[in-house]
Design an enzyme around this catalytic site. Structure first.
Site, PDB file in Angstrom:
ATOM      1  N   SER A 191       5.721 -47.349 -20.432  1.00  0.00           N
ATOM      2  CA  SER A 191       4.455 -48.086 -20.779  1.00  0.00           C
ATOM      3  C   SER A 191       4.965 -47.968 -22.115  1.00  0.00           C
ATOM      4  O   SER A 191       4.031 -47.927 -23.232  1.00  0.00           O
ATOM      5  CB  SER A 191       3.190 -47.480 -20.748  1.00  0.00           C
ATOM      6  OG  SER A 191       2.644 -46.082 -20.207  1.00  0.00           O
ATOM      7  N   HIS A 219       1.547 -51.002 -15.470  1.00  0.00           N
ATOM      8  CA  HIS A 219       2.171 -52.255 -16.627  1.00  0.00           C
ATOM      9  C   HIS A 219       2.851 -53.668 -16.746  1.00  0.00           C
ATOM     10  O   HIS A 219       3.981 -53.419 -16.748  1.00  0.00           O
ATOM     11  CB  HIS A 219       2.622 -51.543 -17.022  1.00  0.00           C
ATOM     12  CG  HIS A 219       1.732 -50.362 -18.303  1.00  0.00           C
ATOM     13  ND1 HIS A 219       0.887 -50.171 -18.866  1.00  0.00           N
ATOM     14  CD2 HIS A 219       2.225 -49.080 -17.995  1.00  0.00           C
ATOM     15  CE1 HIS A 219       0.486 -49.376 -18.961  1.00  0.00           C
ATOM     16  NE2 HIS A 219       0.993 -48.534 -18.683  1.00  0.00           N
ATOM     17  N   LYS A 250      -5.472 -53.713 -16.053  1.00  0.00           N
ATOM     18  CA  LYS A 250      -4.705 -54.353 -17.940  1.00  0.00           C
ATOM     19  C   LYS A 250      -4.689 -55.837 -17.493  1.00  0.00           C
ATOM     20  O   LYS A 250      -5.141 -56.136 -17.811  1.00  0.00           O
ATOM     21  CB  LYS A 250      -3.452 -53.549 -17.238  1.00  0.00           C
ATOM     22  CG  LYS A 250      -3.503 -51.975 -18.008  1.00  0.00           C
ATOM     23  CD  LYS A 250      -2.200 -51.008 -18.195  1.00  0.00           C
ATOM     24  CE  LYS A 250      -2.227 -49.628 -18.456  1.00  0.00           C
ATOM     25  NZ  LYS A 250      -3.419 -49.129 -17.895  1.00  0.00           N
TER      26      LYS A 250
END
Length: 410
Positions: A191, A219, A250
């Site tokens: 990330s 991610h 996320k």
């Protein structure tokens, strides 16, 4: 008497002296207007800002399908779950969500945790207990949550291989006791730099040396693969990964973490992991929202394509402006500064003068000397927002006399 307050104050003063003291922006997201938000200044005044560092990568936190599912769950079941998963906290919402996650990753089972941090830490720590003598080979840039879980085992059973260096990984595998259980723990999308691991190469080494694979797709879930299953789905190796870990906070826009794996693995973690057993389960509304978000994104590959296009466009504009943007193969856009004080200063000026919010990334999140601004463009960021951002950055880079390319920063 011990000077307790002095010790606390001194610890914070040291962070301040290094220029990496963290100040949180007081933001209020506005449903239907992401990535715009209202910033409340320290003096109480407010102004509209554009958020460029949200982990709500696809704007699912304001998706009506998600918010309506959450409101319906509150109306049906109330606020909290009522207990741990073991004691009345396994609701039908949790059961449905785990089934959906197992399907997303083509696994037999999945297990929910209260966050992605907890799912990593609890699962990796528990594997030492389930597999006596386990050797964990950890990628050098793994997230703090993975490192914390891996450190639960004896130092003699831990190995660290250089970032994205499969030759080094193979050296460590070859030197390990052939009879010992082994696990390779790594991420798909890293990330902070935005680069992507070689999943097929890692899987091949695991098979060669009889190791399990543990992949953090935090991610990547929702954003890569035909149905949002992550890099493993995109690269055609999802069914060859033993344990996939992900987050609901996320791309899915809600909250929570999970693992997906063979039923035997999930059952063992469910039965032994302290971080699962001894904490209250997610509220039904969060589970319902995550379920709606996953189902929505499975069918919307166009939003993933749009996301990648916006990220590529931002990187190209920064590069053309001579800004020191790191080349990355993912949606992460790191802009190198190389100094904590300058990094914080640029962040402050962007917010105060231009209404642009991006948080500085300093040590210990990244190594000292690699401080950066980390941009996460979403499908909701417009061309006008992008042009305003790059113009502001160009102005500040000139004003602050910062290096114009990564080679100078390094």
């Amino acid at each position: 008497m011990y000077a307790y307050d002095h010790a606390f104050e001194a610890s914070v003063a040291e962070i301040r002296s290094e220029g990496r003291y963290r100040i949180f922006a007081d933001l209020k997201r506005r449903r239907g207007q992401f990535p715009r938000a209202t910033w409340t200044r320290p003096d109480g005044d407010t102004r509209e800002v554009v958020v460029w560092c949200s982990n709500d990568y696809l704007g699912q936190g304001e998706n009506p399908r998600v918010t309506e599912a959450m409101k319906a769950a509150i109306d049906e079941a109330g606020a909290g779950s009522g207990g741990t998963r073991n004691i009345s906290g396994t609701t039908h919402y949790h059961v449905e969500l785990e089934a959906e996650l197992a399907d997303l990753h083509r696994k037999e089972a999945a297990l929910l945790f209260t966050s992605g941090y907890v799912s990593n830490e609890a699962t990796l720590a528990t594997l030492y207990r389930v597999l006596p003598g386990l050797i964990i080979l950890s990628a050098a840039l793994n997230h703090n949550s993975m490192i914390s879980g891996i450190r639960a085992g004896p130092r003699a059973q831990r190995r660290v291989f250089r970032h994205n260096d499969l030759s080094h990984l193979e050296e460590l595998l070859a030197a390990a006791d052939p009879a010992a259980p082994k696990l390779i723990a790594f991420e798909s999308v890293y990330s902070m730099d935005g680069d992507i691991a070689d999943l097929p190469g890692t899987v091949a080494l695991a098979k060669k040396y009889g190791a399990l694979t543990y992949l953090d797709e935090v991610h990547a879930v929702g954003m890569y693969g035909a149905r949002g299953g992550g890099i493993a789905e995109r690269d055609g190796v999802m069914e060859k990964i033993d344990i996939i870990e992900g987050t609901l906070a996320k791309a899915f826009g809600v909250m929570g973490g999970y693992i997906a794996a063979r039923a035997s693995i999930v059952d063992a973690i469910r039965s032994h992991a302290d971080g699962f057993i001894f904490t209250t389960s997610l509220p039904p509304a969060l589970a319902a929202g995550a379920l709606a978000s996953i189902r929505d994104l499975k069918a919307r590959n166009e939003v993933r394509q749009r996301h990648q296009a916006v990220a590529a466009a931002l990187k190209a504009r920064m590069a053309r402006a001579g800004l020191p943007v790191l080349t990355s193969a993912s949606h992460i856009v790191p802009l190198m500064v190389g100094d904590p004080v300058h990094c914080k200063h640029i962040s402050d000026l962007l917010l105060e003068e231009f209404g642009i919010y991006v948080q500085p990334i300093n040590y210990p999140t990244v190594p000292k000397g690699t401080e950066r601004l980390r941009f996460t463009p979403s499908p909701n960021h417009t061309l006008e927002m992008m042009e305003d951002l790059v113009a502001a950055l160009e102005s500040l880079w000139s004003r602050c006399e910062l290096a114009r390319n990564h080679a100078e920063v390094a």
